[in-house]
Design a protein around this motif. Sequence first.
Motif, PDB file in Angstrom:
ATOM      1  N   PRO A 221       0.825  -1.214   0.000  1.00  0.00           N
ATOM      2  CA  PRO A 221       0.000   0.000   0.000  1.00  0.00           C
ATOM      3  C   PRO A 221       0.860   1.264   0.000  1.00  0.00           C
ATOM      4  CG  PRO A 221      -0.649  -1.482   1.783  1.00  0.00           C
ATOM      5  CD  PRO A 221       0.610  -2.021   1.206  1.00  0.00           C
ATOM      6  N   VAL A 222       0.262   2.360  -0.423  1.00  0.00           N
ATOM      7  CA  VAL A 222       0.955   3.645  -0.463  1.00  0.00           C
ATOM      8  C   VAL A 222       0.172   4.615   0.393  1.00  0.00           C
ATOM      9  CG1 VAL A 222       1.378   5.651  -1.940  1.00  0.00           C
ATOM     10  CG2 VAL A 222       1.992   3.366  -2.733  1.00  0.00           C
ATOM     11  N   ASN A 223       0.876   5.399   1.210  1.00  0.00           N
ATOM     12  CA  ASN A 223       0.102   6.380   1.991  1.00  0.00           C
ATOM     13  C   ASN A 223      -0.037   7.662   1.205  1.00  0.00           C
ATOM     14  OD1 ASN A 223       2.779   7.444   2.431  1.00  0.00           O
ATOM     15  ND2 ASN A 223       1.901   8.537   4.169  1.00  0.00           N
ATOM     16  N   PRO A 274       9.103  -4.430   7.933  1.00  0.00           N
ATOM     17  CA  PRO A 274       7.749  -3.937   7.706  1.00  0.00           C
ATOM     18  C   PRO A 274       7.710  -2.418   7.576  1.00  0.00           C
ATOM     19  CG  PRO A 274       8.056  -4.396  10.037  1.00  0.00           C
ATOM     20  CD  PRO A 274       9.361  -4.727   9.350  1.00  0.00           C
ATOM     21  N   ILE A 275       6.725  -1.952   6.808  1.00  0.00           N
ATOM     22  CA  ILE A 275       6.282  -0.567   6.913  1.00  0.00           C
ATOM     23  C   ILE A 275       5.125  -0.623   7.893  1.00  0.00           C
ATOM     24  CG2 ILE A 275       4.988   1.250   5.750  1.00  0.00           C
ATOM     25  CD1 ILE A 275       7.376   1.504   4.364  1.00  0.00           C
ATOM     26  N   ALA A 276       5.160   0.170   8.942  1.00  0.00           N
ATOM     27  CA  ALA A 276       4.087   0.166   9.934  1.00  0.00           C
ATOM     28  C   ALA A 276       3.592   1.589  10.135  1.00  0.00           C
ATOM     29  CB  ALA A 276       4.584  -0.418  11.258  1.00  0.00           C
ATOM     30  N   CYS A 277       2.457   1.870   9.528  1.00  0.00           N
ATOM     31  CA  CYS A 277       1.929   3.239   9.537  1.00  0.00           C
ATOM     32  C   CYS A 277       1.260   3.546  10.876  1.00  0.00           C
ATOM     33  CB  CYS A 277       0.930   3.400   8.405  1.00  0.00           C
ATOM     34  SG  CYS A 277       0.224   5.045   8.314  1.00  0.00           S
ATOM     35  N   VAL A 278       1.298   4.808  11.279  1.00  0.00           N
ATOM     36  CA  VAL A 278       0.588   5.199  12.499  1.00  0.00           C
ATOM     37  C   VAL A 278      -0.906   4.929  12.371  1.00  0.00           C
ATOM     38  CG1 VAL A 278       2.193   6.971  13.279  1.00  0.00           C
ATOM     39  CG2 VAL A 278       0.333   7.592  11.756  1.00  0.00           C
ATOM     40  N   VAL A 329      15.249   6.790  -4.065  1.00  0.00           N
ATOM     41  CA  VAL A 329      15.805   6.191  -2.847  1.00  0.00           C
ATOM     42  C   VAL A 329      15.006   6.664  -1.634  1.00  0.00           C
ATOM     43  CG1 VAL A 329      17.578   8.002  -2.676  1.00  0.00           C
ATOM     44  CG2 VAL A 329      17.913   5.861  -1.452  1.00  0.00           C
ATOM     45  N   ARG A 330      14.769   5.703  -0.712  1.00  0.00           N
ATOM     46  CA  ARG A 330      14.030   6.039   0.506  1.00  0.00           C
ATOM     47  C   ARG A 330      14.733   5.463   1.714  1.00  0.00           C
ATOM     48  NH1 ARG A 330       8.433   3.272   1.142  1.00  0.00           N
ATOM     49  NH2 ARG A 330       8.442   4.602   2.971  1.00  0.00           N
ATOM     50  N   LEU A 331      14.346   5.969   2.863  1.00  0.00           N
ATOM     51  CA  LEU A 331      14.828   5.415   4.118  1.00  0.00           C
ATOM     52  C   LEU A 331      13.910   4.271   4.532  1.00  0.00           C
ATOM     53  CD1 LEU A 331      16.710   5.790   6.621  1.00  0.00           C
ATOM     54  CD2 LEU A 331      14.836   7.110   7.602  1.00  0.00           C
ATOM     55  N   GLY A 338       6.072   4.268  10.302  1.00  0.00           N
ATOM     56  CA  GLY A 338       6.007   4.523   8.859  1.00  0.00           C
ATOM     57  C   GLY A 338       6.266   5.978   8.514  1.00  0.00           C
ATOM     58  N   VAL A 339       5.725   6.860   9.330  1.00  0.00           N
ATOM     59  CA  VAL A 339       5.823   8.283   9.015  1.00  0.00           C
ATOM     60  C   VAL A 339       7.277   8.774   9.044  1.00  0.00           C
ATOM     61  CG1 VAL A 339       5.428   9.001  11.410  1.00  0.00           C
ATOM     62  CG2 VAL A 339       4.745  10.523   9.535  1.00  0.00           C
ATOM     63  N   MET A 340       8.184   7.977   9.655  1.00  0.00           N
ATOM     64  CA  MET A 340       9.590   8.383   9.687  1.00  0.00           C
ATOM     65  C   MET A 340      10.425   7.677   8.612  1.00  0.00           C
ATOM     66  SD  MET A 340       9.810   8.394  13.828  1.00  0.00           S
ATOM     67  CE  MET A 340      11.410   9.129  14.136  1.00  0.00           C
ATOM     68  N   LYS A 343      10.443   8.949   2.101  1.00  0.00           N
ATOM     69  CA  LYS A 343      10.543   8.592   0.686  1.00  0.00           C
ATOM     70  C   LYS A 343      11.171   9.756  -0.088  1.00  0.00           C
ATOM     71  CE  LYS A 343       5.903   7.582   0.410  1.00  0.00           C
ATOM     72  NZ  LYS A 343       4.655   6.926  -0.080  1.00  0.00           N
ATOM     73  N   TRP A 344      11.587   9.483  -1.328  1.00  0.00           N
ATOM     74  CA  TRP A 344      12.132  10.515  -2.226  1.00  0.00           C
ATOM     75  C   TRP A 344      13.254  11.312  -1.565  1.00  0.00           C
ATOM     76  CZ3 TRP A 344       6.609  11.273  -1.197  1.00  0.00           C
ATOM     77  CH2 TRP A 344       5.797  10.457  -1.984  1.00  0.00           C
ATOM     78  N   LEU A 345      14.228  10.577  -0.992  1.00  0.00           N
ATOM     79  CA  LEU A 345      15.317  11.261  -0.279  1.00  0.00           C
ATOM     80  C   LEU A 345      16.112  12.147  -1.219  1.00  0.00           C
ATOM     81  CD1 LEU A 345      16.931   8.604   2.073  1.00  0.00           C
ATOM     82  CD2 LEU A 345      15.743  10.702   2.725  1.00  0.00           C
TER      83      LEU A 345
HETATM   84  N1  MTE Z   1       8.663  12.129   1.638  1.00  0.00           N
HETATM   85  C1  MTE Z   1       7.670  11.438   2.260  1.00  0.00           C
HETATM   86  N2  MTE Z   1       7.971  10.259   2.825  1.00  0.00           N
HETATM   87  C2  MTE Z   1       7.008   9.552   3.457  1.00  0.00           C
HETATM   88  C3  MTE Z   1       5.675  10.015   3.548  1.00  0.00           C
HETATM   89  C4  MTE Z   1       5.385  11.259   2.913  1.00  0.00           C
HETATM   90  O1  MTE Z   1       4.234  11.735   2.931  1.00  0.00           O
HETATM   91  N3  MTE Z   1       6.402  11.926   2.276  1.00  0.00           N
HETATM   92  N4  MTE Z   1       4.736   9.271   4.230  1.00  0.00           N
HETATM   93  C5  MTE Z   1       5.252   8.381   5.264  1.00  0.00           C
HETATM   94  C6  MTE Z   1       4.247   7.489   5.840  1.00  0.00           C
HETATM   95  S1  MTE Z   1       3.108   8.192   6.896  1.00  0.00           S
HETATM   96  C7  MTE Z   1       4.246   6.132   5.619  1.00  0.00           C
HETATM   97  S2  MTE Z   1       3.158   5.116   6.429  1.00  0.00           S
HETATM   98  C8  MTE Z   1       5.193   5.516   4.673  1.00  0.00           C
HETATM   99  C9  MTE Z   1       4.441   4.657   3.716  1.00  0.00           C
HETATM  100  O2  MTE Z   1       5.294   4.178   2.728  1.00  0.00           O
HETATM  101  P1  MTE Z   1       4.710   3.629   1.357  1.00  0.00           P
HETATM  102  O3  MTE Z   1       3.756   4.692   0.844  1.00  0.00           O
HETATM  103  O4  MTE Z   1       5.864   3.371   0.476  1.00  0.00           O
HETATM  104  O5  MTE Z   1       3.976   2.369   1.720  1.00  0.00           O
HETATM  105  O6  MTE Z   1       5.935   6.494   3.980  1.00  0.00           O
HETATM  106  C10 MTE Z   1       6.427   7.553   4.762  1.00  0.00           C
HETATM  107  N5  MTE Z   1       7.349   8.354   4.014  1.00  0.00           N
END
Ligand code: MTE
Length: 351
Positions: A221-223, A274-278, A329-331, A338-340, A343-345
Motif C-alpha cells: 500500500p501507499v500512503n 515492515p512498513i508500519a503506519c501510524v 531512494v528512501r529510508l 512509517g511516518v519516519m 521517501k524521495w530522499l
Molecule cells: N517524503 C515522504 N515520505 C514519506 C511520507 C510522505 O508523505 N512523504 N509518508 C510516510 C508514511 S506516513 C508512511 S506510512 C510511509 C508509507 O510508505 P509507502 O507509501 O511506500 O507504503 O511512507 C512515509 N514516508
Amino acid sequence: MGLTFTSKARDERGTAILGVAVGVLFGVCFLSGVVSHLIQQPPAWFAWPSRPVWLYRWSQGLHVFAGLALIPVLLAKLWSVYPNLYRWPPVRGVAHAIERAAIGPLLGGALLLLVTGLMNIGYWYGWGFDFIRTHYWTAWIVAGAIVVHVSAKLPVVRRSLARRQAEADEAASPERRRFLATTAVAAGVLLLVTAGSAFTPLRRLAVLSPRRQGVGPQGLPVNKDAGSAGVADRLGDPGWRLTVGGRVARPVTLSLADLQARMAGSMGHAARLPIACVEGWSQEAHWQSLQRGGSSSAMLNPAHARDPDTLLALELNGEPLHPDHGFPVRLIAPNNPGVMQTKWLESVTVL
Ligand SMILES: Nc1nc2c(c(=O)[nH]1)N[C@H]1C(S)=C(S)[C@@H](COP(=O)(O)O)O[C@H]1N2
Ligand SMILES: [Mo]
C-alpha cells in the motif's frame, strides 16, 4: 420527570462489565499512543530501540484496533448509563458533583478521540485541525477524567462484579447477557473487516480499511503517492542527486547511477522489514539498499542510525522502487514508525 426506562438489558452489572472493557481498551490505546508520540518527538531521556523489528508494528496495530473496538463498546456503555442523566436531583453532594463534572470531558474527549482517529485513517482533515496535537492532548484529558470516574465508581463495580452477586444476577437477566453478547459481536465484526490491514491471515476480509495488505504498486500500500506529494516530475530528472553531508569527512553528491553501482558492488545489503503506519496498516517487504546503516538524519534516533538493517533502499521486492514508494531512494529502518520512513530522499545529514 415523566421518563421511565424499562429495558432489562440495562443494569449495574452490565454497566460494570462494559466499564471494565472500556477501561482496558482505552488503557491499551493510551499507552501505545504515548509510546508512538515519544518515538516521533523524543525527549532526551527516551531511547526507542531498533529491535525487535515488529515492536512498533504491534504497538501501533493494537492502538488502532483497540480504538476501533472501542466504538461499539463505548456506545453500549453510554446506552447503559444515559438514564442516569434524568435522575433527580442531578447532584447529591460533593463527591457526586466531582464525578458528574468528569463525565463531560470523559465523554466528549472519548468521542473526539474516536472521530479524529477515524478521520486520520480516512485521510480526511475536515476542519483543518492539527490531528496530532488534538488527538494527543485530548487523550491526556480523557485519561484524567477516567481516573476520577473510576475512583468514584470502584465500589459499585466491585459490588456488581462480586461472585455471589454475579451468580444471582446472571440467572436473572438473559436480556443483559444478549445485549453484552451483541456488543462483543459488533466489536468482533469490526475487527474482522479491518484488522487484515495489519494481520496477514485476515487480509482478504479488510474491506473497511482504506489501505490493504498486498494492494498497491509492487504489492505494498501507499500512503501518499508521488503525484500528491508534488515530486512526480522531478523523479525522472537525470540531474537528480543525493547529497550526503553533515559530520562526514567529505560531503558527497551521488547520482542515481552512482547509487546503483554501489548497490551492485560489495556495499549492497538487503533486509525484510515492515512498513508500519501510524494509521494501523502494516506490511512486510524485502528491501535492497546501497549501503548498510552508518547514515543518520534529523529523524533517525541513534539506535536506528547504528542498526545494520537501516537502509537507504533503492529496491523493493526485487525491483527499483516504484515512484509512489519513494523512487529513487528512501529510508527504511527496523522498528520505525512509517511516518519516519522518508521517501524521495534528496539529502542525508550525519549528526
Ligand atoms: N517524503 C515522504 N515520505 C514519506 C511520507 C510522505 O508523505 N512523504 N509518508 C510516510 C508514511 S506516513 C508512511 S506510512 C510511509 C508509507 O510508505 P509507502 O507509501 O511506500 O507504503 O511512507 C512515509 N514516508
Ligand atoms: Mo503513515
